[in-house]
Write a protein that holds these residues in place. Structure first.
Motif, PDB file in Angstrom:
ATOM      1  N   THR A  44       0.824  -1.214   0.000  1.00  0.00           N
ATOM      2  CA  THR A  44       0.000   0.000   0.000  1.00  0.00           C
ATOM      3  C   THR A  44       0.856   1.261   0.000  1.00  0.00           C
ATOM      4  OG1 THR A  44      -0.179  -0.207   2.414  1.00  0.00           O
ATOM      5  CG2 THR A  44      -2.007  -1.075   1.081  1.00  0.00           C
ATOM      6  N   MET A  45       2.025   1.224   0.672  1.00  0.00           N
ATOM      7  CA  MET A  45       2.913   2.375   0.658  1.00  0.00           C
ATOM      8  C   MET A  45       3.426   2.636  -0.755  1.00  0.00           C
ATOM      9  SD  MET A  45       6.582   3.010   2.558  1.00  0.00           S
ATOM     10  CE  MET A  45       7.377   1.820   1.465  1.00  0.00           C
ATOM     11  N   PHE A  46       3.878   1.594  -1.424  1.00  0.00           N
ATOM     12  CA  PHE A  46       4.352   1.752  -2.794  1.00  0.00           C
ATOM     13  C   PHE A  46       3.238   2.280  -3.700  1.00  0.00           C
ATOM     14  CE2 PHE A  46       7.880  -1.661  -2.275  1.00  0.00           C
ATOM     15  CZ  PHE A  46       8.676  -0.714  -1.653  1.00  0.00           C
ATOM     16  N   GLY A  47       2.020   1.784  -3.474  1.00  0.00           N
ATOM     17  CA  GLY A  47       0.897   2.261  -4.285  1.00  0.00           C
ATOM     18  C   GLY A  47       0.627   3.740  -4.071  1.00  0.00           C
ATOM     19  N   ALA A  48       0.643   4.172  -2.790  1.00  0.00           N
ATOM     20  CA  ALA A  48       0.393   5.584  -2.488  1.00  0.00           C
ATOM     21  C   ALA A  48       1.489   6.481  -3.069  1.00  0.00           C
ATOM     22  CB  ALA A  48       0.280   5.787  -0.985  1.00  0.00           C
ATOM     23  N   LEU A  49       2.743   6.066  -2.885  1.00  0.00           N
ATOM     24  CA  LEU A  49       3.853   6.866  -3.390  1.00  0.00           C
ATOM     25  C   LEU A  49       3.876   6.905  -4.916  1.00  0.00           C
ATOM     26  CD1 LEU A  49       6.734   5.748  -0.983  1.00  0.00           C
ATOM     27  CD2 LEU A  49       5.480   7.921  -0.971  1.00  0.00           C
ATOM     28  N   ALA A  50       3.417   5.829  -5.545  1.00  0.00           N
ATOM     29  CA  ALA A  50       3.403   5.796  -7.007  1.00  0.00           C
ATOM     30  C   ALA A  50       2.280   6.646  -7.588  1.00  0.00           C
ATOM     31  CB  ALA A  50       3.270   4.353  -7.495  1.00  0.00           C
ATOM     32  N   MET A  51       1.171   6.761  -6.863  1.00  0.00           N
ATOM     33  CA  MET A  51       0.017   7.468  -7.413  1.00  0.00           C
ATOM     34  C   MET A  51       0.056   8.963  -7.172  1.00  0.00           C
ATOM     35  SD  MET A  51      -3.189   4.876  -6.797  1.00  0.00           S
ATOM     36  CE  MET A  51      -4.242   5.923  -7.801  1.00  0.00           C
ATOM     37  N   VAL A  52       0.651   9.406  -6.051  1.00  0.00           N
ATOM     38  CA  VAL A  52       0.670  10.840  -5.761  1.00  0.00           C
ATOM     39  C   VAL A  52       1.282  11.667  -6.911  1.00  0.00           C
ATOM     40  CG1 VAL A  52       1.807  12.577  -4.326  1.00  0.00           C
ATOM     41  CG2 VAL A  52       0.467  10.797  -3.271  1.00  0.00           C
ATOM     42  N   PRO A  53       2.403  11.233  -7.533  1.00  0.00           N
ATOM     43  CA  PRO A  53       2.943  12.030  -8.639  1.00  0.00           C
ATOM     44  C   PRO A  53       2.000  12.181  -9.818  1.00  0.00           C
ATOM     45  CG  PRO A  53       4.603  10.508  -7.819  1.00  0.00           C
ATOM     46  CD  PRO A  53       3.312  10.128  -7.163  1.00  0.00           C
ATOM     47  N   LEU A  54       0.982  11.299  -9.914  1.00  0.00           N
ATOM     48  CA  LEU A  54       0.020  11.448 -11.004  1.00  0.00           C
ATOM     49  C   LEU A  54      -0.715  12.780 -10.920  1.00  0.00           C
ATOM     50  CD1 LEU A  54      -1.543   7.861 -11.162  1.00  0.00           C
ATOM     51  CD2 LEU A  54       0.189   8.852 -12.662  1.00  0.00           C
ATOM     52  N   SER A  55      -0.832  13.333  -9.694  1.00  0.00           N
ATOM     53  CA  SER A  55      -1.482  14.634  -9.543  1.00  0.00           C
ATOM     54  C   SER A  55      -0.747  15.691 -10.356  1.00  0.00           C
ATOM     55  CB  SER A  55      -1.493  15.045  -8.061  1.00  0.00           C
ATOM     56  OG  SER A  55      -2.103  14.049  -7.276  1.00  0.00           O
ATOM     57  N   GLY A  56       0.585  15.675 -10.302  1.00  0.00           N
ATOM     58  CA  GLY A  56       1.354  16.629 -11.089  1.00  0.00           C
ATOM     59  C   GLY A  56       1.294  16.347 -12.566  1.00  0.00           C
ATOM     60  N   VAL A  57       1.262  15.067 -12.939  1.00  0.00           N
ATOM     61  CA  VAL A  57       1.199  14.718 -14.362  1.00  0.00           C
ATOM     62  C   VAL A  57      -0.092  15.224 -14.981  1.00  0.00           C
ATOM     63  CG1 VAL A  57       1.113  12.800 -15.994  1.00  0.00           C
ATOM     64  CG2 VAL A  57       2.718  12.727 -14.072  1.00  0.00           C
ATOM     65  N   VAL A  58      -1.200  15.098 -14.242  1.00  0.00           N
ATOM     66  CA  VAL A  58      -2.491  15.553 -14.767  1.00  0.00           C
ATOM     67  C   VAL A  58      -2.476  17.053 -15.023  1.00  0.00           C
ATOM     68  CG1 VAL A  58      -4.932  15.824 -14.186  1.00  0.00           C
ATOM     69  CG2 VAL A  58      -3.787  13.668 -13.733  1.00  0.00           C
ATOM     70  N   LEU A  59      -1.793  17.813 -14.155  1.00  0.00           N
ATOM     71  CA  LEU A  59      -1.741  19.264 -14.328  1.00  0.00           C
ATOM     72  C   LEU A  59      -1.046  19.657 -15.622  1.00  0.00           C
ATOM     73  CD1 LEU A  59      -0.863  20.368 -10.686  1.00  0.00           C
ATOM     74  CD2 LEU A  59      -3.087  20.417 -11.786  1.00  0.00           C
ATOM     75  N   LEU A  60      -0.209  18.786 -16.160  1.00  0.00           N
ATOM     76  CA  LEU A  60       0.492  19.100 -17.409  1.00  0.00           C
ATOM     77  C   LEU A  60      -0.453  19.124 -18.602  1.00  0.00           C
ATOM     78  CD1 LEU A  60       3.704  16.910 -16.936  1.00  0.00           C
ATOM     79  CD2 LEU A  60       3.449  19.358 -16.539  1.00  0.00           C
ATOM     80  N   ARG A  61      -1.694  18.689 -18.393  1.00  0.00           N
ATOM     81  CA  ARG A  61      -2.647  18.642 -19.506  1.00  0.00           C
ATOM     82  C   ARG A  61      -2.816  19.988 -20.178  1.00  0.00           C
ATOM     83  NH1 ARG A  61      -9.029  17.860 -18.584  1.00  0.00           N
ATOM     84  NH2 ARG A  61      -8.771  20.061 -18.094  1.00  0.00           N
ATOM     85  N   GLU A  62      -2.787  21.061 -19.389  1.00  0.00           N
ATOM     86  CA  GLU A  62      -3.034  22.387 -19.942  1.00  0.00           C
ATOM     87  C   GLU A  62      -1.770  23.067 -20.450  1.00  0.00           C
ATOM     88  OE1 GLU A  62      -6.036  23.260 -20.312  1.00  0.00           O
ATOM     89  OE2 GLU A  62      -6.926  21.672 -19.113  1.00  0.00           O
ATOM     90  N   LEU A  63      -0.628  22.405 -20.350  1.00  0.00           N
ATOM     91  CA  LEU A  63       0.625  23.067 -20.710  1.00  0.00           C
ATOM     92  C   LEU A  63       1.121  22.724 -22.102  1.00  0.00           C
ATOM     93  CD1 LEU A  63       2.580  22.744 -17.354  1.00  0.00           C
ATOM     94  CD2 LEU A  63       1.130  24.603 -18.158  1.00  0.00           C
ATOM     95  N   GLY A  64       0.398  21.931 -22.844  1.00  0.00           N
ATOM     96  CA  GLY A  64       0.864  21.567 -24.177  1.00  0.00           C
ATOM     97  C   GLY A  64      -0.291  21.164 -25.065  1.00  0.00           C
ATOM     98  N   PRO A  65      -0.001  20.956 -26.324  1.00  0.00           N
ATOM     99  CA  PRO A  65      -1.071  20.594 -27.270  1.00  0.00           C
ATOM    100  C   PRO A  65      -1.583  19.191 -27.034  1.00  0.00           C
ATOM    101  CG  PRO A  65       1.073  20.483 -28.325  1.00  0.00           C
ATOM    102  CD  PRO A  65       1.308  21.059 -26.961  1.00  0.00           C
TER     103      PRO A  65
END
Length: 349
Positions: free
Chosen positions: A164-185
């Protein structure tokens, strides 16, 4: 007996349990720590399992909160306002993103702290201070201590916590990845197109009235937006950041670029207002030289020569919009820009 003649017998003595011999007491042997008291988790495996499940629950909540962050980013429009007591009317996007990301990060930290305080070894160990430079023996001791700490953490044995720790640590960075949606075509190529299209009238951004050729005098600078765009639109800021237009009137004889002359109407030329360096609004016009200056980094463009760059860090000329007049005598666009406006991300891609 002088202070120089202290005998070995006068030193504090303690009994060596292993050999029964009296040895000099080291000042580091008893630093005054209270006796170690085992925790309930140290003696009751059921309690240890409860702590393990608690840590796993916190990591799982973190994962769910990350999923909620991504869902909120997609689900809530930017302009959606909700009433939340006692905050009052707030942005649903800001509230949901901040709440879910905060929960995700908090639960990772809380889970790690609970794990350390209830399941990892908590016995205090006194050690002597040593020189800054590590000896081979000390390096070996550090590695041994690390291995011992890793073993005592139970990371390999307590698979529920580990997974569960590995899962939590792996998923949190997805929050930043999603924000990149508005930064490019994206596949819809948002940054490659604007709201301008054939038949769109040029609307004065100060009066909100359609422009006629006689409204633009020689030497003047006018800013325009496409017909149909309103400040009441929820995505107005995103659209105007690409649609903003700069209109000037130059004597046709002073226009050096042939295509610029063909795309103008009676000396009225229209260029993107967005600087091709980092996207600042170009707004300073010098009518004698027909130069416009970006106030951010001093990129200078010659509007009489295809808006080419004559100074500064901008990478290429301002895109020109082809214009004409409609049946009612208003200025209109004859299509969209033929190249993306703003910074030249497509040239570097």
């Amino acid at each position: 007996m002088s202070s120089q003649e202290i005998s070995e017998e006068s030193l504090p003595q303690k009994q060596d349990n292993a050999h029964g011999a009296a040895v000099a007491e080291s000042p580091f042997a008893d630093p005054g720590l209270p006796p170690h008291k085992p925790r309930v988790q140290d003696i009751d495996e059921r309690a240890a399992k409860r702590s393990e499940r608690t840590v796993a629950l916190l990591f799982t909540i973190s994962m769910l909160a990350t999923v909620g962050f991504i869902a909120s980013f997609v689900a809530f429009p930017v302009d959606k306002i909700v009433y939340v007591w006692p905050l009052g009317h707030v942005s649903a996007t800001n509230l949901s993103l901040g709440l879910t990301l905060g929960i995700a990060l908090f639960c990772i930290g809380a889970g790690a702290v609970h794990w350390a305080r209830t399941l990892m070894s908590d016995e205090e160990v006194a050690d002597e201070r040593h020189a800054i430079e590590a000896t081979p023996e000390l390096k070996a001791k550090v590695m041994a201590d690390f291995a011992q700490g890793a073993a005592e953490s139970g990371l390999g044995r307590r698979k529920l916590i580990r997974n569960t720790m590995f899962g939590a640590l792996a998923m949190v960075p997805l929050s930043g990845v999603v924000l990149l949606r508005e930064l490019g075509p994206l596949p819809e190529k948002k940054l490659f197109h604007t709201s301008w299209a054939r038949g769109k009238r040029l609307i004065n951004m100060n009066t909100f009235e359609p422009l006629r050729p006689e409204d633009v005098s020689v030497g003047s600078l006018t800013f325009a937006m496409p017909d149909g765009l309103s400040e009441e639109d929820h995505d107005f800021n995103n659209k105007i950041a690409k649609d903003a237009l700069m209109i000037v009137r130059i004597q046709p004889a002073d226009i050096k670029d042939k295509r610029e002359l063909e795309w103008s109407h009676d000396g009225i030329v229209a260029f993107s207002k967005i600087c091709t360096h980092v996207g600042c609004p170009v707004s300073l016009y010098e009518q004698q030289t027909h130069h416009v200056l970006c106030p951010c980094h001093q990129s200078t463009f010659d509007l009489s020569d295809g808006a080419r760059v004559i100074f500064g860090p901008a990478g290429h000329a301002l895109p020109q919009l082809r214009i004409g007049i409609d049946d009612e005598g208003f200025l209109e666009a004859l299509g969209d820009f033929e190249e993306p406006v703003g910074p030249a991300f497509w040239e570097r891609g």
